[in-house]
Scaffold this active site. Structure first.
Site, PDB file in Angstrom:
ATOM      1  N   GLU A 191     -22.769  -2.652  -2.077  1.00  0.00           N
ATOM      2  CA  GLU A 191     -21.900  -1.523  -1.728  1.00  0.00           C
ATOM      3  C   GLU A 191     -22.265  -0.950  -0.360  1.00  0.00           C
ATOM      4  O   GLU A 191     -21.399  -0.633   0.442  1.00  0.00           O
ATOM      5  CB  GLU A 191     -22.005  -0.425  -2.798  1.00  0.00           C
ATOM      6  CG  GLU A 191     -21.277  -0.743  -4.080  1.00  0.00           C
ATOM      7  CD  GLU A 191     -19.774  -0.839  -3.871  1.00  0.00           C
ATOM      8  OE1 GLU A 191     -19.205   0.017  -3.185  1.00  0.00           O
ATOM      9  OE2 GLU A 191     -19.178  -1.796  -4.380  1.00  0.00           O
ATOM     10  N   CYS A 205      -3.219  -5.050  -0.787  1.00  0.00           N
ATOM     11  CA  CYS A 205      -2.627  -3.861  -0.168  1.00  0.00           C
ATOM     12  C   CYS A 205      -3.240  -3.647   1.219  1.00  0.00           C
ATOM     13  O   CYS A 205      -4.010  -2.714   1.443  1.00  0.00           O
ATOM     14  CB  CYS A 205      -2.850  -2.646  -1.070  1.00  0.00           C
ATOM     15  SG  CYS A 205      -1.891  -1.213  -0.580  1.00  0.00           S
ATOM     16  N   CYS A 262       3.225  -6.683  -1.197  1.00  0.00           N
ATOM     17  CA  CYS A 262       3.713  -6.011  -2.413  1.00  0.00           C
ATOM     18  C   CYS A 262       4.217  -7.013  -3.457  1.00  0.00           C
ATOM     19  O   CYS A 262       4.118  -6.774  -4.661  1.00  0.00           O
ATOM     20  CB  CYS A 262       4.804  -5.014  -2.062  1.00  0.00           C
ATOM     21  SG  CYS A 262       4.250  -3.754  -0.891  1.00  0.00           S
ATOM     22  N   CYS A 276       1.505  -7.862  -5.807  1.00  0.00           N
ATOM     23  CA  CYS A 276       0.694  -6.724  -6.267  1.00  0.00           C
ATOM     24  C   CYS A 276       0.972  -6.387  -7.730  1.00  0.00           C
ATOM     25  O   CYS A 276       2.140  -6.222  -8.121  1.00  0.00           O
ATOM     26  CB  CYS A 276       0.982  -5.504  -5.394  1.00  0.00           C
ATOM     27  SG  CYS A 276       0.019  -4.062  -5.886  1.00  0.00           S
ATOM     28  N   CYS A 320       4.693   1.520  -7.866  1.00  0.00           N
ATOM     29  CA  CYS A 320       4.309   2.034  -6.548  1.00  0.00           C
ATOM     30  C   CYS A 320       5.460   2.811  -5.896  1.00  0.00           C
ATOM     31  O   CYS A 320       6.480   2.254  -5.506  1.00  0.00           O
ATOM     32  CB  CYS A 320       3.876   0.870  -5.665  1.00  0.00           C
ATOM     33  SG  CYS A 320       3.314   1.421  -4.050  1.00  0.00           S
TER      34      CYS A 320
HETATM   35  S1  SF4 Z   1       3.071  -2.318  -4.166  1.00  0.00           S
HETATM   36 FE1  SF4 Z   1       2.080  -0.482  -3.376  1.00  0.00          FE
HETATM   37  S2  SF4 Z   1      -0.076  -0.698  -3.958  1.00  0.00           S
HETATM   38 FE2  SF4 Z   1       0.872  -2.702  -4.155  1.00  0.00          FE
HETATM   39  S3  SF4 Z   1       0.513  -3.738  -2.186  1.00  0.00           S
HETATM   40 FE3  SF4 Z   1       2.507  -2.727  -2.041  1.00  0.00          FE
HETATM   41  S4  SF4 Z   1       2.056  -0.735  -1.157  1.00  0.00           S
HETATM   42 FE4  SF4 Z   1       0.113  -1.550  -1.900  1.00  0.00          FE
END
Ligand code: SF4
Length: 358
Positions: free
Chosen positions: A51, A210, A217, A220, A226
């Site tokens: 970390e 992201c 997206c 994602c 989102c």
């Molecule tokens: S959907 Fe939202 S959280 Fe997912 S990559 Fe796109 S902007 Fe980022």
């Protein structure tokens, strides 16, 4: 408050958000990063070390540093017993050297105050040197399954986009509200298993999906939830009004050396650029450099090609000036000779090491 979970707790939107943890966990199991050298362990020493190394440094760079570090210093007792100069040498090239000094101080405190065992709660971990709120939460969640939220830069970006969180994160109030929202979204059950997986998932989504610009997206697991994606405004988040101002500084470095490659080095002050590292004597102008040397050396000075070294908040324009000496002491400049077998083992700033190694 716009963007906060409590803004519309009854809405279908908020109900959908309650599935965030489960979606993230499912995705991480299949698509997340699961084979980095500091993963598949609940050893707080390794998690803590990774970390700290990952703050401000890319994963690909950290991998080799981490492996070398734990090979030489495999546990907190070995780190506490090591000389701080050796720790700085192992850190050399990673930058932000206060991290390495705090690492050593923290290890000493874990050994002397906590009997060699890391405390198991984020509340206690955050009292240790160099461990901030997010790092403490990462250790507690990944190693001990504590229900605490991390909010490093990657996770902050993901959550602020999912929530379209438009409070200013340069303010304390904005930060407090996002921490509260992040805590609300944490898993509720089976914490020993869920918290490590969820914490890793949020890190992975931030690091691999992201992205700061052009988030992926389509790949994602949080896309359906989102709000920023829905409004086509992902890149407007997070909102942070205060911008770091970059500055530039010119520095002249005296590279005094002997024919058998001994080098005159001095230790940098503990605070500031390259704090605590060994370095070529550093001057704010060529005139200052010349004034520090006896006249008989002036005609032997050789100016090398200047180059730029980029720090996070500052560009350093480095002007190395070479001087071949017979091994006589530079009485007017602080420092001392380090032989060809000694200086490679010191904690040196990366550009100075590269210069000396030609
Ligand atoms: S959907 Fe939202 S959280 Fe997912 S990559 Fe796109 S902007 Fe980022």
């Amino acid at each position: 408050m716009p963007g906060s979970l409590s803004a519309a707790p009854q809405s279908a939107d908020a109900a959908a958000l309650s599935s965030l943890a489960a979606r993230a966990i499912r995705w991480q199991t299949v698509h997340g990063r699961n084979s980095l050298p500091w993963q598949n362990t609940r050893d707080p020493y390794r998690v803590w070390l990774s970390e700290v190394m990952l703050q401000q440094t890319q994963v690909a760079t950290v991998v080799s540093y981490f492996s070398r570090f734990v090979k030489r210093l495999p546990d907190v007792a070995a780190l506490a017993a090591a000389d701080v100069d050796e720790v700085l040498a192992l850190w050399s090239g990673l930058g932000y050297y206060s991290r390495a000094r705090n690492l050593h101080r923290c290890a000493v405190e874990v050994v002397t105050t906590w009997g060699g065992e890391f405390p198991r709660s984020a509340e206690a971990l955050v009292t240790l040197p160099g461990i901030g709120r997010s790092t403490a939460a990462a250790i507690a969640a990944l190693c001990f399954g504590e229900r605490v939220a991390i909010l490093d830069a990657n996770v902050r970006r993901v959550l602020s986009r999912v929530l379209a969180f438009d409070a200013d994160l340069a303010t304390q109030a904005g930060q407090r509200a996002l921490w509260a929202a992040a805590t609300e979204l944490l898993p509720q059950r089976d914490l020993k298993r869920a918290m490590p997986r969820y914490t890793q998932a949020m890190m992975d989504i931030g690091a691999t999906v992201c992205a700061v610009g052009q988030p992926a997206c389509g790949a994602c697991p949080l896309a359906e939830l989102c709000r920023a994606r829905q409004s086509g405004s992902a890149e407007s988040f997070p909102r942070i009004t205060r911008k770091n101002k970059r500055s530039a500084q010119s520095v002249w470095l005296l590279w005094a050396h002997t024919r058998d490659e001994a080098v005159w080095l001095d230790r940098r002050p503990p605070v500031g650029v390259w704090g605590g590292l060994y370095c070529l004597p550093w001057f704010h102008s060529r005139d200052d450099l010349i004034a520090s040397l006896p006249k008989r050396h002036h005609s032997a000075l050789r100016d090398l090609v200047a180059f730029r070294h980029v720090l996070t908040h500052k560009d350093l324009h480095l002007h190395p000036v070479r001087l071949l000496l017979g091994g006589d002491a530079l009485a007017s400049i602080s420092g001392r000779w380090f032989g060809a077998g000694q200086w490679p083992g010191l904690g040196l700033p990366a550009p100075v090491r590269a210069l000396l190694q030609g």
